[in-house]
Design an enzyme around this catalytic site. Structure first.
Site, short mmCIF file in Angstrom:
data_model
loop_
_atom_site.label_atom_id
_atom_site.label_comp_id
_atom_site.label_asym_id
_atom_site.label_seq_id
_atom_site.Cartn_x
_atom_site.Cartn_y
_atom_site.Cartn_z
N GLY A 63 0.84 -1.20 0.00
CA GLY A 63 0.00 0.00 0.00
C GLY A 63 0.87 1.25 0.00
N HIS A 64 1.85 1.28 0.91
CA HIS A 64 2.79 2.41 0.93
C HIS A 64 3.52 2.52 -0.41
CE1 HIS A 64 2.70 1.30 5.36
NE2 HIS A 64 2.41 2.59 5.42
N GLY A 107 -3.69 7.14 0.88
CA GLY A 107 -4.42 5.93 0.50
C GLY A 107 -5.89 6.02 0.86
N ASP A 159 -7.58 4.76 4.30
CA ASP A 159 -7.95 5.64 5.41
C ASP A 159 -8.84 6.76 4.85
OD1 ASP A 159 -6.21 4.53 7.70
OD2 ASP A 159 -4.84 4.69 6.01
N VAL A 196 -4.82 -1.16 -1.50
CA VAL A 196 -4.15 -2.38 -1.97
C VAL A 196 -4.50 -3.51 -1.01
CG1 VAL A 196 -1.92 -3.46 -2.46
CG2 VAL A 196 -2.28 -1.03 -2.97
N SER A 243 -0.17 -2.08 8.33
CA SER A 243 0.97 -2.40 9.18
C SER A 243 0.52 -3.23 10.39
CB SER A 243 1.65 -1.12 9.65
OG SER A 243 1.97 -0.31 8.54
P1 AMP Z 1 0.39 4.73 7.52
O1 AMP Z 1 1.85 4.41 7.46
O2 AMP Z 1 -0.45 3.59 8.00
O3 AMP Z 1 0.08 6.03 8.18
O4 AMP Z 1 -0.07 4.92 6.01
C1 AMP Z 1 0.59 5.82 5.16
C2 AMP Z 1 -0.24 6.01 3.92
O5 AMP Z 1 -0.41 4.76 3.27
C3 AMP Z 1 -1.64 6.56 4.23
O6 AMP Z 1 -1.99 7.52 3.26
C4 AMP Z 1 -2.49 5.32 4.13
O7 AMP Z 1 -3.83 5.59 3.76
C5 AMP Z 1 -1.78 4.57 3.03
N1 AMP Z 1 -2.13 3.14 3.08
C6 AMP Z 1 -2.12 2.33 4.17
N2 AMP Z 1 -2.55 1.10 3.84
C7 AMP Z 1 -2.87 1.15 2.52
C8 AMP Z 1 -3.38 0.19 1.59
N3 AMP Z 1 -3.65 -1.07 1.94
N4 AMP Z 1 -3.59 0.59 0.31
C9 AMP Z 1 -3.32 1.87 -0.06
N5 AMP Z 1 -2.82 2.81 0.76
C10 AMP Z 1 -2.60 2.45 2.03
#
Ligand code: AMP
Length: 262
Positions: free
Chosen positions: A33-34, A144, A147, A173, A183
């Site tokens: 996703g990241h 993403g 969220d 994703v 995560s």
């Molecule tokens: P985080 O590290 O969880 O704060 O996420 C960082 C970015 O990655 C945020 O914009 C999330 O929405 C995005 N993100 C997290 N999981 C996914 C996923 N499965 N698919 C797409 N984007 C994601």
């Protein structure tokens, strides 16, 4: 790729850069996703900056913050392989020095769903993202859809504060079995992961009900009710940057959210 830790190092590194700057804000523990956000930024921008910061102010539970997965070495390797130019991995003190006392307080949108379940969460998100936008000065910032409420809050902040950047939103994703990458999935035992699969099934049932003109949330709720391994926190249809079915559940000690655009 350079890794930097202070605000002035970011500013120095970007001072002479020309072209479009893309920023991908993250809390690390990278998964696909990241990486999808980073790849999109790499495709569209001349300079790609990734921030890696487990932002204390968006956690409302100390144990959740303490056990959040952290692996900077492996994240740095993945970022470098994906063509990132600058990795900004500040300490908490660099972003919240002694005396820090100014917050970005999003309004009503931040009081429902995730905002109701995690008081103060979106204040922390809005504040850290506004600071990152101010430090990096990106033309584009990547988020993403996973969220969805965060996207809606950030877009509101950018519009309301006239911040000069565009927010780009990428689809969720998922693993082959449908579970949205997160995560926090690392915390799930095999049995819990099995239970968590009710989440994508519930969203699918909700979307099908919506398309058939039936009760969307009710259809999702009834799928979740059939799975004994999880506790439902909310199932709701809301305008989160567009009509969205959003779900939050607890599986053991792990809290998971997912959503589908209607
Ligand atoms: P985080 O590290 O969880 O704060 O996420 C960082 C970015 O990655 C945020 O914009 C999330 O929405 C995005 N993100 C997290 N999981 C996914 C996923 N499965 N698919 C797409 N984007 C994601």
């Amino acid at each position: 790729m350079r890794t930097v830790r202070t605000v002035s190092e970011v500013r120095d590194a970007l001072r002479d850069r020309v072209g479009r700057i893309g920023l991908v804000p993250t809390m690390g523990a990278f998964h696909d996703g990241h990486l999808s956000l980073i790849r999109a930024a790499r495709d569209a921008c001349d300079v790609v900056v990734v921030s890696l910061f487990v932002n204390p102010s968006q956690f409302n539970a100390a144990d959740d913050l303490a056990r959040y997965p952290r692996d900077e070495a492996s994240d740095a390797a993945a970022a470098e392989a994906a063509g990132v130019d600058l990795l900004f991995a500040p300490t908490a003190d660099a972003l919240y020095p002694d005396g820090f006392d100014t917050w970005v307080e999003p309004g009503e949108l931040a009081t429902v769903l995730e905002g109701a379940a995690r008081p103060g969460h979106f204040r922390g998100v809005a504040t850290v993202c506004t600071k990152l936008f101010s430090i990096v000065g990106p033309d584009l910032a990547y988020f993403g859809r996973k969220d969805a409420q965060q996207v809606a809050v950030i877009k509101r902040v950018v519009a309301d504060l006239n911040l000069p950047l565009e927010i780009v939103v990428l689809p969720t994703v998922r693993d082959a079995d449908g579970l949205a990458l997160s995560s926090r999935n690392a915390f799930l035992s095999p049995a819990e992961r099995g239970a968590a699969l009710a989440l994508p099934r519930a969203l699918e049932a909700g979307l099908a009900a919506h398309l058939a003109g039936r009760d969307t949330a009710e259809a999702a709720r009834s799928v979740l009710a059939g799975e004994r391994g999880l506790t439902v926190e909310y199932v709701a249809v809301a305008d989160l940057d567009g009509p969205t079915l959003a779900v939050a559940v607890r599986v053991g000690a792990t809290r998971l959210i997912d959503n589908v655009r209607l």
